[in-house]
Design an enzyme around this catalytic site. Sequence first.
Site, PDB file in Angstrom:
ATOM      1  N   ARG A 243       5.911   0.459  15.436  1.00  0.00           N
ATOM      2  CA  ARG A 243       5.870   0.303  13.984  1.00  0.00           C
ATOM      3  C   ARG A 243       7.080  -0.493  13.495  1.00  0.00           C
ATOM      4  NH1 ARG A 243       6.023   5.539  12.838  1.00  0.00           N
ATOM      5  NH2 ARG A 243       3.815   5.674  13.320  1.00  0.00           N
ATOM      6  N   GLN A 336       5.400 -19.427  -6.107  1.00  0.00           N
ATOM      7  CA  GLN A 336       5.711 -19.683  -7.514  1.00  0.00           C
ATOM      8  C   GLN A 336       6.839 -20.713  -7.652  1.00  0.00           C
ATOM      9  OE1 GLN A 336       3.592 -18.276  -9.500  1.00  0.00           O
ATOM     10  NE2 GLN A 336       4.393 -19.026 -11.435  1.00  0.00           N
ATOM     11  N   GLY A 339       5.528 -23.993  -7.154  1.00  0.00           N
ATOM     12  CA  GLY A 339       4.575 -24.397  -8.180  1.00  0.00           C
ATOM     13  C   GLY A 339       3.260 -24.841  -7.540  1.00  0.00           C
ATOM     14  N   GLU A 363      -1.284  -1.508  12.181  1.00  0.00           N
ATOM     15  CA  GLU A 363      -0.343  -0.553  12.782  1.00  0.00           C
ATOM     16  C   GLU A 363       0.002   0.564  11.797  1.00  0.00           C
ATOM     17  OE1 GLU A 363       2.057  -1.281  15.794  1.00  0.00           O
ATOM     18  OE2 GLU A 363       1.350  -3.285  16.296  1.00  0.00           O
TER      19      GLU A 363
END
Lengths: 382, 325, 265
Positions: A243, A336, A339, A363
């Site tokens: 993990r 963002q 753009g 997982e």
Amino acid sequence: MPDFGLSEEQRSLQELARKFARTEMAPRAAECDRLGRFPEEVMRKAWELGLMNLNIPTEYGGSGLGLVDQCVIVEELAHACAGMTTSVIANCLALEPILLGGTPEQKQSVLTPFCSSYHLASFCLTEPGGGSDAGALQTRATRDGDHYVLDGEKCFITNGPHASLYTVFATTDPELRHKSICAFYLPRDTEGVTVGREEEKMGHRASSTSTVRFEKARIPVANRLGAEGDGFSIAMRTLDQTRTPIGALATGIAQAALDHASAYALKRHTFGKPISEHQAIQIKLANMAQDVHASRLLTWNAAWEIDHGRKGTLESSIAKCFASDAAMRVADEAIQVFGGYGYMKEYPVEKLLRDAKLAQIYEGSNEIQRIVIARELLRRYA
Amino acid sequence: MVVVAELRDGRLVEPVREAIGVARSIGGAGATVIGVYVGPPASEGVGEFSRAGLDRVVAVEGEPFARTTSSARARTVAELLRELAPRVVLLAGTSEGRDLAGRLAVEWEAGVATNVTAVEPLAPGPIQLTRPIFGGRATQGLELPGERAVLALRPHTFPPAAASADAAPVERRAPTLPQVPVGAPTMTGFTASATGRGPDLAEASIVVSGGRGVKTPENFAIVEALAESLGAAVGASRAVTDAGWRPSSLQVGQTGKSVSPQLYIAIGISGAIQHLVGMVSSRVIVAINSDAQAPIFKVADYGIAGDLFQLVPALTAEVRRVRGR
Amino acid sequence: MEIVVAVKPVPEAETRLRPDASHASLDPEGVKFVLAGYDESAVEQALLLKESTVGSRVRVLSFGPAPRTEEVLRAAVALGCDSATWVEHPSDLLPDAVLSARCIATAIAGPFSGLVLCGRQSGDEEGGIFAGALGALLKVPSLGYATNLRWKEPRGQLTLQRSIEGGLEEVESSLPLVVGLQQAWNDPRTAKLPNILKSRKAAIEKIPWEATVATLGPHAIPGTVRRTFRLPPPRTGAKMIRYDSPQDAAAQLVRLLREEAKVFP
């Protein structure tokens, strides 16, 4: 964890992974993403350099690395391509059950070939009828003399079409749920094993994913890991180990997003100055940097706990959950910052968002991680 | 002041004239500039050298030098320098000149600098000079405090000395030292580079790259022809390598190679950020693009807007003409 | 064959160059120093020669300060060099190529009969002086710009090519010899992970600066002094060439490159 720095040894591992990521993975990332191509040549090269079986002890010819070491490597690889990274580290996941549940003879006979030549293995736990609820799995293992007969279907199997060995979890009696689960390993050429078609995925497109079906597939009893009924525990302990590197993978994606966005912000001009001089962009970058930094430290902390012999359940769940959520936020903001260009496939940031999404799901979904976190947390107050 | 000659195919190479020019300019009016030639018999080349603006020439000619490399000549040059006792020895910044520089510095016990792009006029005290470092990404000011200095100049940086009408006197000497030790490196062949591969992209001093504006994989040949005329490495933008026109090993940019050559020529490359980060540290950037508004012109030093299918072949022809092949 | 490789730690290619407080040299603060460029080719060439000749060993040497020099030596060991020697100097010393050659020559010591390989120039100062200087100090022939070294066993001859102005020169030589390497003709190898782990534990011979000073005496100072370290001014946009014909544009550009930019070869 008083020392947050890496050792010189870890730095040289990081350098190796970074070099591999830049020279072998990054140049192919866009093409493999577009075509959904599994770059076998990259996998072989990763194996040659010792970047594949990171968790296998040196006595079987593996790298024998600790979890912090693994995380340092995984982050660098994922910076170039998360999909390829998932395929590179799939052996760690598939072979961990053998490390945890195998006898010395089983380990010797199964692990050594993986380190002496290039082979892939797949971890087969998830089923079409249920992912997070591993206790409810339906694949049947029926004892027949000194064999088990396996029937059922596993899905979302990383490297499924390319693996030569599968570690499979199956139940001897679905009524008993997790108490009846057994772990097995079987070669792909076992009669009754069929690999389904490759899945078309949103992200991680360089990684290969398929279903794997078992129809009256006979496995010698000697291929069972641990006792009957040990399977659930082996699966869960395996995921406890693997993990944390998913946190590192997510950190790598986020770092890549931050790197691309920062470099772009310095070069792109609007209103007569680089957009990096606009506070709106600065605030975005600052938030992204915080996410990346926190993800990395949480991941290293979890890995360090486990390297020091502790279970690290709380820490690894926090790391995986936080880092993958953060990778989504950071990749989103990177688009963002770019753009309109960020939305175009010609630029590398939209891929990061698609890749990051999987880290929230596989997982152990982030919902499961939160349940685990809450359980561990509340136990301390009970 | 001594200038060491270098001949190729029996002719004086241009950078030697530049070295003579520098010797004249930093030595001032009263300086004596002596030419030293150590090599195989070359009456024409030595004659050319003697008319290149020198006060006198000392030539040590010996047949065995013909197939040796610079290290075999260094001892003889150093022996002459001990006798002539100049303050400064200037070498052409060719591969031979730079190979010689390090050996002379030890054998003649002098301070040494190569790839020199500026030298202050000589005055009492240390010699002051400038040279580019880190592939031209920075400039270093160096001081040579010793009594003797060996300087190899960067080629084509300084104006060549004007040839003199009268030949300087040439003193010919027979080689005295053993010229070629047994087993020393010997030249056994030479292949002119027209057929050779170009230099490596990451290390080339000139890179010519093509982008989407080249339009088809066949048209990319005009980029390669220009590169060949310049002895340059060929690069490409991501658009070109992604389209499979050329291998991805040629890609310059964020996901490709970072280069910082002396000269980068971008042909039909608009200047997407992903490309710019891989080449902005080049010392001089030339952009040729049909779109005069292309962002590449913001980072370039020189720009030509127009039809690249006419401009690039014209440039190749001009380069070939100027370089004489 | 006895193969010695001399390498220099240099800032990695992506380094943002900054002058130090004295404005005389690169500020090494935060800079990552690596085995790179021509030196990497030299190591690769050494290893290829070792693999193709029986009984060869590769010894890597480097002259430099802590900790970067040790790191670069370990990197070379991880790639396959058999032993490593670190000729140390104080971090405030700014050596030049001739001093480096003197210190490496001291460490090689004794009559040398093998092959020394190094990059044809360093990745930072780019002098191209070291190979020649070392050859002169060891009293053995030297040459730079070499590629493609091959050892011809029966005659004990080394063949190589030199990539020089105008073409490729074929050269044959016996040993001893000092060779400055041009880029390798193929990609240099990458160290494998297990070898990296092993290299961390490898013994590195260290020659302290005091010992080198004692051997070199008055020669233990650099013959050049770094005075300034400057970065070029930021770019302000292209000078656009106005032209009548493509030929005119080409002629103007070549003239500008020659006379103004001074980059035309």
